[in-house]
Scaffold this motif. Structure first.
Motif, PDB file in Angstrom:
ATOM      1  N   GLU A   1       5.631   7.459   3.321  1.00 41.93           N
ATOM      2  CA  GLU A   1       6.848   7.388   2.511  1.00 41.93           C
ATOM      3  C   GLU A   1       8.083   7.236   3.386  1.00 41.93           C
ATOM      4  O   GLU A   1       8.216   7.943   4.386  1.00 41.93           O
ATOM      5  N   CYS A   2       8.981   6.382   2.970  1.00 40.70           N
ATOM      6  CA  CYS A   2      10.269   6.276   3.659  1.00 40.70           C
ATOM      7  C   CYS A   2      11.257   7.244   3.004  1.00 40.70           C
ATOM      8  O   CYS A   2      10.887   8.028   2.137  1.00 40.70           O
ATOM      9  N   GLU A   3      12.519   7.128   3.381  1.00 44.20           N
ATOM     10  CA  GLU A   3      13.511   8.088   2.871  1.00 44.20           C
ATOM     11  C   GLU A   3      13.740   7.955   1.368  1.00 44.20           C
ATOM     12  O   GLU A   3      14.244   8.864   0.737  1.00 44.20           O
TER      13      GLU A   3
ATOM     14  N   LYS B   1      10.179  -5.267  -3.118  1.00 43.55           N
ATOM     15  CA  LYS B   1      10.748  -4.800  -1.862  1.00 43.55           C
ATOM     16  C   LYS B   1      11.414  -3.438  -2.091  1.00 43.55           C
ATOM     17  O   LYS B   1      12.039  -3.210  -3.118  1.00 43.55           O
ATOM     18  N   CYS B   2      11.253  -2.548  -1.110  1.00 40.82           N
ATOM     19  CA  CYS B   2      11.833  -1.205  -1.199  1.00 40.82           C
ATOM     20  C   CYS B   2      13.319  -1.256  -0.824  1.00 40.82           C
ATOM     21  O   CYS B   2      13.742  -2.132  -0.066  1.00 40.82           O
ATOM     22  N   ASP B   3      14.081  -0.292  -1.308  1.00 44.34           N
ATOM     23  CA  ASP B   3      15.513  -0.203  -0.976  1.00 44.34           C
ATOM     24  C   ASP B   3      15.761  -0.016   0.519  1.00 44.34           C
ATOM     25  O   ASP B   3      16.843  -0.301   1.011  1.00 44.34           O
ATOM     26  N   CYS B   4      14.750   0.470   1.243  1.00 44.22           N
ATOM     27  CA  CYS B   4      14.925   0.672   2.682  1.00 44.22           C
ATOM     28  C   CYS B   4      14.886  -0.658   3.439  1.00 44.22           C
ATOM     29  O   CYS B   4      15.242  -0.706   4.614  1.00 44.22           O
ATOM     30  N   GLY B   5      14.408  -1.719   2.763  1.00 45.85           N
ATOM     31  CA  GLY B   5      14.350  -3.034   3.402  1.00 45.85           C
ATOM     32  C   GLY B   5      12.973  -3.386   3.931  1.00 45.85           C
ATOM     33  O   GLY B   5      12.706  -4.542   4.259  1.00 45.85           O
ATOM     34  N   ARG B   6      12.092  -2.401   4.022  1.00 45.38           N
ATOM     35  CA  ARG B   6      10.733  -2.703   4.498  1.00 45.38           C
ATOM     36  C   ARG B   6      10.005  -3.518   3.426  1.00 45.38           C
ATOM     37  O   ARG B   6      10.209  -3.292   2.233  1.00 45.38           O
ATOM     38  N   THR B   7       9.164  -4.424   3.875  1.00 44.70           N
ATOM     39  CA  THR B   7       8.515  -5.348   2.929  1.00 44.70           C
ATOM     40  C   THR B   7       7.046  -5.030   2.675  1.00 44.70           C
ATOM     41  O   THR B   7       6.365  -5.778   1.992  1.00 44.70           O
TER      42      THR B   7
ATOM     43  N   LEU C   1       4.342   5.024  -1.113  1.00 42.78           N
ATOM     44  CA  LEU C   1       4.099   4.995   0.330  1.00 42.78           C
ATOM     45  C   LEU C   1       3.953   3.554   0.792  1.00 42.78           C
ATOM     46  O   LEU C   1       3.266   2.754   0.160  1.00 42.78           O
ATOM     47  N   HIS C   2       4.609   3.245   1.909  1.00 44.25           N
ATOM     48  CA  HIS C   2       4.480   1.914   2.499  1.00 44.25           C
ATOM     49  C   HIS C   2       3.122   1.812   3.183  1.00 44.25           C
ATOM     50  O   HIS C   2       2.827   2.584   4.094  1.00 44.25           O
ATOM     51  N   ILE C   3       2.304   0.854   2.743  1.00 44.09           N
ATOM     52  CA  ILE C   3       1.007   0.633   3.402  1.00 44.09           C
ATOM     53  C   ILE C   3       1.235  -0.330   4.559  1.00 44.09           C
ATOM     54  O   ILE C   3       1.865  -1.376   4.383  1.00 44.09           O
TER      55      ILE C   3
HETATM   56 ZN   LIG Z   1      11.039   2.155   1.761  1.00 44.29          ZN
END
Ligand SMILES: [Zn+2]
Length: 378
Positions: free
Chosen positions: A193-195, A255-261, A200-202
């Motif tokens: 999980e990011c912030e 896409k997540c708000d954190c920018g990770r794809t 959870l980002h796989i």
């Molecule tokens: Zn994220």
């Protein structure tokens, strides 16, 4: 990518049938570390890592730590168990890879955990969520919260709810992150999980996730709930193709708000089989049954009652005495209780309370027996 779906699944049974090294994809001499997880039969599932695999693993766990804001300035207190279980060493080398300072304290000895947490200025705590809750309550009871410098927790290896997250965050003054992994695929560090804590980002540069319908075994589209399946892309020692995790989840593509794809997965909401996770340890009702069958004085009729009254999981096993044992009123029920308790501890790796009950007092079922009462609010 569509051709992947033409390949057969790998199951836990395949891993068991090839015990111990049958599915290693390199000569044993290329394997530099092994881990093992508990299984239903007493023989564990064995996984092997090459040097490159350990390198990848450390990179991915370092990535997880960075997702909590971790840097080389951090002190990571690793209260996951060290040993054949992947939690301890998996987290350990990831923290070192990040350049953080690792405190390899392992689980237990809470007074010592809290002393070092204050004296070393621990900023990241890694352990099971139930143990984190236990520590949080001890910190509050001891009135030492202002001495605690924690900012993040990396919790996993057992299911936990969002309510538990909110409590942990409030009690410890941290952000609590869910980490996912399983030894058959890698260990901790498959997803994190990011912030934003929205799934959870796989790490899909190393693992291809799929969701399938566990009954029809057909792949399901994004957004639909089913069984999580993984194919490893970079593993050498113990690669898996379409490994059925039995974990129930949902995949999200947005896409997540954190920018990770990365593709994201919903936190695990259950399992397709009857496995229980108690204090981070996998427990199968069939393991208890096999212990009871070893003992002539009891019947293989039992009930597992799992509760979480004081943050830690409690396991009570109600066991029916045999008619003979009951009618003879043999002095020695306490001895039997103690022997059962010891045997259960050695088979499961966790302690349980044994409650001997009268013959035929546990309800019988025509269909699938109800062996488990889980009172935990996860
Ligand atoms: Zn994220």
């Amino acid at each position: 990518m569509d051709d992947l779906r033409k390949l057969p699944f790998t199951t836990k049974k395949d891993l068991r049938d090839t015990y111990p090294f049958g599915l290693f994809a390199v000569p044993r001499s290329e394997i530099v570390r092994m881990h093992a997880s508990s299984g239903t039969t007493g023989k564990p599932i064995v996984v092997g890592y090459t040097k490159k695999d350990l390198d990848t693993w450390a990179d991915l766990v370092a990535r997880c730590m960075a997702m909590t804001g971790g840097t080389k300035e951090d002190v990571v207190q690793n209260a996951y168990g060290y040993g054949l279980f992947t939690g301890g060493l998996g987290i350990h080398y990831g923290a070192e890879r990040l350049g953080a300072t690792i405190v390899p304290i392992s689980g237990g000895n809470t007074a010592r955990q809290l002393m070092l947490m204050q004296d070393f200025g621990t900023t990241i705590l890694t352990c099971t969520p139930s143990y984190a809750m236990f520590m949080a309550d001890e910190i509050i009871a001891a009135g030492i919260k202002e001495n605690i410098k924690l900012k993040a927790g990396i919790f996993g290896a057992e299911p936990w709810s969002n309510n538990m997250r909110l409590q942990l965050e409030e009690k410890l003054g941290i952000k609590a992150h869910d980490i996912y992994g399983l030894s058959e695929v890698l260990g901790p560090g498959v997803a994190m999980e990011c912030e934003h804590q929205k799934g959870l980002h796989i790490f899909d540069d190393h693992f291809i996730p799929e969701i399938i319908d566990p009954e029809t075994e057909q792949p399901l589209p994004y957004g639909q709930k089913g069984e999580l399946v993984f194919t490893t892309l970079t593993k050498e020692g113990f690669p898996v193709i379409r490994y059925r995790t039995k974990d129930i989840s949902v995949l999200y593509e947005e896409k997540c708000d954190c920018g990770r794809t990365h593709v994201r997965m919903e936190r695990i909401t259950g399992r397709t089989d009857d496995m229980l996770i108690i204090r981070g340890v996998n427990v199968f009702p069939s393991q208890i049954e096999s212990v009871l069958l070893e003992f002539g004085e009891t019947e293989p009729h039992y009930l597992l009652v799992v509760d979480r009254k004081a943050a830690m999981d409690d396991l009570e096993i109600q066991v029916e005495l045999s008619s003979k044992m009951f009618s003879d009123k043999i002095a020695g029920l306490e001895v039997l209780e103690r022997r059962l308790k010891e045997r259960i501890l050695s088979v499961l790796g966790i302690s349980a309370k044994i409650k001997l009950v009268e013959p035929k007092s546990i309800p019988r079922s025509e269909g699938k027996a109800k062996r488990v009462i889980d009172k935990r609010e996860l």
